[in-house]
Design an enzyme around this catalytic site. Structure first.
Site, mmCIF file in Angstrom:
data_model
loop_
_atom_site.group_PDB
_atom_site.id
_atom_site.type_symbol
_atom_site.label_atom_id
_atom_site.label_comp_id
_atom_site.label_asym_id
_atom_site.label_seq_id
_atom_site.Cartn_x
_atom_site.Cartn_y
_atom_site.Cartn_z
ATOM 1 N N ASN A 186 -1.885 5.929 2.187
ATOM 2 C CA ASN A 186 -1.385 6.485 0.927
ATOM 3 C C ASN A 186 -2.472 6.805 -0.089
ATOM 4 O O ASN A 186 -2.234 6.776 -1.291
ATOM 5 C CB ASN A 186 -0.333 5.558 0.298
ATOM 6 C CG ASN A 186 0.838 5.341 1.222
ATOM 7 O OD1 ASN A 186 1.204 6.233 1.967
ATOM 8 N ND2 ASN A 186 1.418 4.156 1.182
ATOM 9 N N LYS A 206 -5.316 11.267 1.884
ATOM 10 C CA LYS A 206 -6.305 11.840 2.795
ATOM 11 C C LYS A 206 -5.830 13.185 3.339
ATOM 12 O O LYS A 206 -6.570 14.163 3.328
ATOM 13 C CB LYS A 206 -6.575 10.882 3.961
ATOM 14 C CG LYS A 206 -7.168 9.553 3.558
ATOM 15 C CD LYS A 206 -7.298 8.601 4.728
ATOM 16 C CE LYS A 206 -6.007 8.301 5.431
ATOM 17 N NZ LYS A 206 -4.968 7.664 4.608
ATOM 18 N N ASP A 232 -7.826 16.075 10.602
ATOM 19 C CA ASP A 232 -7.023 15.039 9.958
ATOM 20 C C ASP A 232 -6.767 13.932 10.970
ATOM 21 O O ASP A 232 -6.750 14.172 12.177
ATOM 22 C CB ASP A 232 -5.699 15.627 9.470
ATOM 23 C CG ASP A 232 -4.935 14.677 8.560
ATOM 24 O OD1 ASP A 232 -5.583 13.992 7.735
ATOM 25 O OD2 ASP A 232 -3.698 14.623 8.657
ATOM 26 N N GLU A 233 -6.564 12.711 10.489
ATOM 27 C CA GLU A 233 -6.321 11.535 11.343
ATOM 28 C C GLU A 233 -7.460 11.332 12.345
ATOM 29 O O GLU A 233 -7.255 10.992 13.505
ATOM 30 C CB GLU A 233 -4.973 11.634 12.059
ATOM 31 C CG GLU A 233 -3.790 11.788 11.134
ATOM 32 C CD GLU A 233 -3.514 10.596 10.229
ATOM 33 O OE1 GLU A 233 -4.113 9.516 10.426
ATOM 34 O OE2 GLU A 233 -2.697 10.744 9.302
ATOM 35 N N GLN A 283 -9.490 9.046 12.826
ATOM 36 C CA GLN A 283 -9.663 7.721 13.414
ATOM 37 C C GLN A 283 -9.184 7.684 14.860
ATOM 38 O O GLN A 283 -9.613 6.848 15.643
ATOM 39 C CB GLN A 283 -8.940 6.648 12.584
ATOM 40 C CG GLN A 283 -7.425 6.663 12.665
ATOM 41 C CD GLN A 283 -6.776 7.574 11.639
ATOM 42 O OE1 GLN A 283 -7.447 8.307 10.928
ATOM 43 N NE2 GLN A 283 -5.454 7.516 11.546
ATOM 44 N N CYS A 297 -3.564 -0.840 -4.741
ATOM 45 C CA CYS A 297 -2.604 -1.816 -4.251
ATOM 46 C C CYS A 297 -1.467 -1.923 -5.269
ATOM 47 O O CYS A 297 -1.596 -1.485 -6.412
ATOM 48 C CB CYS A 297 -3.319 -3.161 -4.088
ATOM 49 S SG CYS A 297 -2.267 -4.550 -3.621
#
Length: 194
Positions: free
Chosen positions: A12, A15, A82-83, A85, A140
């Protein structure tokens, strides 16, 4: 010479919105973008990248076995992933080659670590190879900087074991600071407890 960029953040942190805005800015300037995403991310459909704020775009899906240097189309001005990882370490090496040997800027957007704060293989390799590493910050629930991608079970309890990759959005994950994450684990509270 072109560079390899890694822009990471917790869940969240916008990105994907950043990736899609970057893609838009390049195309607005007449540049040809190769927008890609790993096949692992099927949350919004096989070939769709969608942000929480409603931006979306069709993307090229890359399989773990794909060689990104070989798949990259001719005439590309920039690669946006994107993504990232979910890329393999070899694919990150290939993106490094596109930047260094083919002079194509490569911008990667993704998570740093999983729900147990362990690096994803693609992210680890990007930390090792990227020319530029930028954190996209988010907060947070307590207002501190979120660094943990907390995963919750169906009862709202923090998961402390399981597969590294479980797809989900706000229903499954929440970006938390380490203190809030640790407190939920040690006190055995649900994410819904006040």
């Amino acid at each position: 010479m072109a560079k390899l960029y890694f822009k990471f953040g917790a869940m969240n942190s916008s990105k994907t919105a950043n990736a899609l805005m970057t893609q838009f800015n390049y195309e607005e300037k007449g540049k040809t973008v190769w927008l890609i995403k790993p096949a692992t991310d099927t949350r919004d459909g096989i070939a769709t990248i969608r942000s929480r704020i409603g931006l979306s775009k069709e993307a090229v899906v890359v399989l773990p076995t794909d060689n990104l240097v070989e798949r990259c189309p001719e005439g590309i001005d920039v690669v946006i992933c994107d993504e990232c990882q979910f890329l393999t370490e070899q694919q990150v090496d290939e993106l490094r080659q596109l930047a260094s040997l083919h002079d194509i800027p490569v911008l990667c957007f993704g998570l740093r670590a999983d729900f147990l704060s362990h690096l994803f293989p693609g992210s680890k390799r990007l930390f090792e190879l990227a020319d530029s590493i930028t954190e996209i910050k988010s907060i947070c629930r307590c207002g501190s900087k979120a660094i943990i991608n907390a995963r919750f079970d169906e009862n709202g309890k923090v998961c402390t074991e399981g597969d590294q990759v479980v797809l989900g959005g706000n229903d499954v994950y929440e970006g938390l600071c380490w203190n809030c994450w640790h407190k939920l684990i040690t006190e055995g509270k649900s994410r819904y407890d006040k």
